[in-house]
Design a protein around this motif. Structure first.
Motif, PDB file in Angstrom:
ATOM      1  N   PRO A  56      44.188  27.684  51.936  1.00  0.00           N
ATOM      2  CA  PRO A  56      45.225  28.558  51.394  1.00  0.00           C
ATOM      3  C   PRO A  56      46.452  27.764  50.935  1.00  0.00           C
ATOM      4  CG  PRO A  56      44.288  29.540  53.353  1.00  0.00           C
ATOM      5  CD  PRO A  56      43.701  28.156  53.245  1.00  0.00           C
ATOM      6  N   GLY A  57      46.906  28.060  49.732  1.00  0.00           N
ATOM      7  CA  GLY A  57      48.042  27.354  49.152  1.00  0.00           C
ATOM      8  C   GLY A  57      47.668  26.227  48.224  1.00  0.00           C
ATOM      9  N   LYS A  92      41.507  32.576  50.300  1.00  0.00           N
ATOM     10  CA  LYS A  92      42.697  33.277  49.833  1.00  0.00           C
ATOM     11  C   LYS A  92      43.778  32.295  49.380  1.00  0.00           C
ATOM     12  CE  LYS A  92      45.108  33.708  54.286  1.00  0.00           C
ATOM     13  NZ  LYS A  92      45.727  34.653  55.243  1.00  0.00           N
ATOM     14  N   ASP A  93      44.641  32.793  48.496  1.00  0.00           N
ATOM     15  CA  ASP A  93      45.848  32.081  48.068  1.00  0.00           C
ATOM     16  C   ASP A  93      45.545  30.723  47.449  1.00  0.00           C
ATOM     17  OD1 ASP A  93      47.399  34.219  49.014  1.00  0.00           O
ATOM     18  OD2 ASP A  93      47.520  33.357  51.010  1.00  0.00           O
ATOM     19  N   THR A 131      53.998  30.902  43.273  1.00  0.00           N
ATOM     20  CA  THR A 131      53.193  29.690  43.141  1.00  0.00           C
ATOM     21  C   THR A 131      54.066  28.547  42.676  1.00  0.00           C
ATOM     22  OG1 THR A 131      52.623  30.303  40.874  1.00  0.00           O
ATOM     23  CG2 THR A 131      51.102  30.977  42.606  1.00  0.00           C
ATOM     24  N   GLY A 169      45.103  37.010  46.755  1.00  0.00           N
ATOM     25  CA  GLY A 169      46.172  36.103  46.357  1.00  0.00           C
ATOM     26  C   GLY A 169      45.792  35.003  45.402  1.00  0.00           C
ATOM     27  N   SER A 170      44.726  35.161  44.647  1.00  0.00           N
ATOM     28  CA  SER A 170      44.327  34.089  43.730  1.00  0.00           C
ATOM     29  C   SER A 170      45.201  34.061  42.490  1.00  0.00           C
ATOM     30  CB  SER A 170      42.867  34.283  43.303  1.00  0.00           C
ATOM     31  OG  SER A 170      42.747  35.438  42.499  1.00  0.00           O
ATOM     32  N   ARG A 179      52.164  36.550  45.431  1.00  0.00           N
ATOM     33  CA  ARG A 179      52.718  35.362  46.051  1.00  0.00           C
ATOM     34  C   ARG A 179      53.342  34.463  44.987  1.00  0.00           C
ATOM     35  NH1 ARG A 179      49.612  30.522  45.806  1.00  0.00           N
ATOM     36  NH2 ARG A 179      47.559  30.788  44.854  1.00  0.00           N
ATOM     37  N   LEU A 235      54.536  31.997  49.956  1.00  0.00           N
ATOM     38  CA  LEU A 235      53.277  31.742  50.671  1.00  0.00           C
ATOM     39  C   LEU A 235      53.600  30.991  51.958  1.00  0.00           C
ATOM     40  CD1 LEU A 235      50.177  31.717  50.718  1.00  0.00           C
ATOM     41  CD2 LEU A 235      50.276  29.543  49.506  1.00  0.00           C
TER      42      LEU A 235
END
Length: 404
Positions: free
Chosen positions: A44-45, A66-67, A403, A98-99, A401, A13
């Protein structure tokens, strides 16, 4: 024979990687609002981390950043209860790419447990979704439900009590459903109108129907194909069908192990299939009239091979099934095919050769058309050979992605 595990490609990510933070929420007064606020304010992230305890919601949750990861501290430890839910069709609706959802339990969603719509990148793992009061038509339809999405990984998820399908993936592509448990649902796992799916190493038991691979008309994406169903334990699917009348799955006979309907290039292999009263494997056409241009209601290029079968077909629950079983000695053979090879388009018959391969005894009903009922059946044993059918689809690869 390809078999083998599917492939998950992890991408780092990049957006916001240096500033990613963890937003912690604890149960107590105002916790429901705090969870939704955290999902709105996350970047995000980020990870929204829910401490152990029970969270009571009167509205559904949504995530459109997102993410973002929504995490608990373990199944049965972090519990999101929607028993008092008054609005929204889902417990959690995700519309962002991207969850990740992990390590928590969802109870009593008014509609679906978790739904992803139109996203790229779905990863859900170590999650339980259930309706603890048991199978009821008033339960939510789907436990875990990505639709119109791609790059989907569903693993180590348990779903109980869904009134449609426990794990359902619709109108999507690049899908891995592995190492899950689906029990006491109408359908355990359903892949519908989707492309490139691996359904592998799941335990699918005590549903009305085990694993369904369908293609339906009148949807934005039709023409589902290239699904592998392998390495699963599909057993004792004897829960009476409790779907609401009118639902497609309401017509799935109790006691179905695997059902392929109107889908193409489906390979069912290396599964343990036992204790399913209607049939180990059913291959059927979509039976209702339709007006979708280009839709084909016939199953095509289906291969059933190398499965370990034990005591199936002993109590067929579909109309005429008991009489059919009696006529062939009391128990249906492992594979039941409706035999339809003709359907109507604009009132005109279209006929094509339906190719099915199998290494087990099979029975065809020789139905004269996709819409014919059992009264027109002319059952007969049939030899189904896999020669000339398309090879097994390649293992599915999904891109997700990484994590923390």
């Amino acid at each position: 024979m390809m078999a083998g595990r599917s492939l998950v490609l992890w991408a780092a990510l990049l957006a916001g990687a240096g500033q990613a933070k963890t937003i912690q929420v604890a149960p107590g007064p105002g916790a429901a609002e705090a969870v939704q606020t955290a999902l709105i304010e996350a970047a995000p992230g980020d990870t929204v981390l829910l401490a152990a305890g029970r969270y009571a919601f009167t509205d559904g949750l949504s995530l459109d950043v997102k993410d973002v990861t929504l995490a608990g501290v373990g199944e049965g430890k972090t519990i999101l209860s929607f028993k008092g839910q008054k609005s929204a069709a889902e417990g959690l609706l995700i519309t962002a790419d991207g969850s990740v959802v992990r390590d928590l339990t969802i109870h009593d969603a008014k509609g679906d447990g978790i739904k992803w719509k139109g996203v790229n990148g779905v990863h859900v793992h170590d999650v339980t979704v259930e309706w603890p009061d048991g199978p009821k038509a008033t339960n939510g339809g789907y436990g875990v439900y990505p639709v119109a999405s791609r790059n989907i990984l569903i693993e180590r998820v348990t779903v109980r009590g869904a009134s449609d399908a426990g794990i359902y993936v619709g109108q999507s592509r690049d899908i891995i459903v592995q190492d899950n448990i689906a029990e006491y649902n109408v359908a355990g796992i359903e892949i519908e109108n989707s492309m490139f799916a691996d359904v592998a190493h799941n335990v699918v038991r005590k549903n009305a129907g085990g694993i369904l691979v369908f293609d339906l008309p009148n949807l934005p994406q039709m023409g589902g194909h290239s699904t592998r169903v392998f390495g699963n334990r599909i057993s004792d699917n004897d829960t009476p069908n409790f779907a609401a009348p009118g639902n497609v799955v309401a017509e799935v006979p109790t006691g179905t192990g695997v059902m392929v309907m109107a889908n193409r290039n489906v390979h069912v292999f290396d599964n343990e299939i036992s204790g399913n009263g209607s049939a180990a494997v059913m291959i059927v056409a979509y039976k209702k009239p339709f007006d979708s241009a280009g839709y084909n209601p016939l199953p095509r290029d289906v291969v059933v091979r190398g499965n370990r079968l034990r005591r199936n077909g002993f109590a067929p629950a579909f109309p005429g099934g008991a009489e059919l079983a009696k006529a062939v000695g009391g128990t249906l053979p492992p594979l039941l095919w409706d035999g339809a090879q003709t359907y109507l388009v604009d009132g005109k018959p279209v006929t094509e050769v339906v190719r099915i391969g199998s290494d087990v005894p099979a029975l065809t009903l020789n139905l004269p058309s996709a819409t014919a009922d059992m009264a027109a059946a002319r059952p007969a044993p049939v030899q189904l050979r896999a020669a000339g059918l398309p090879p097994e689809p390649a293992p599915v690869a999904v891109e997700l992605r990484a994590t923390r």
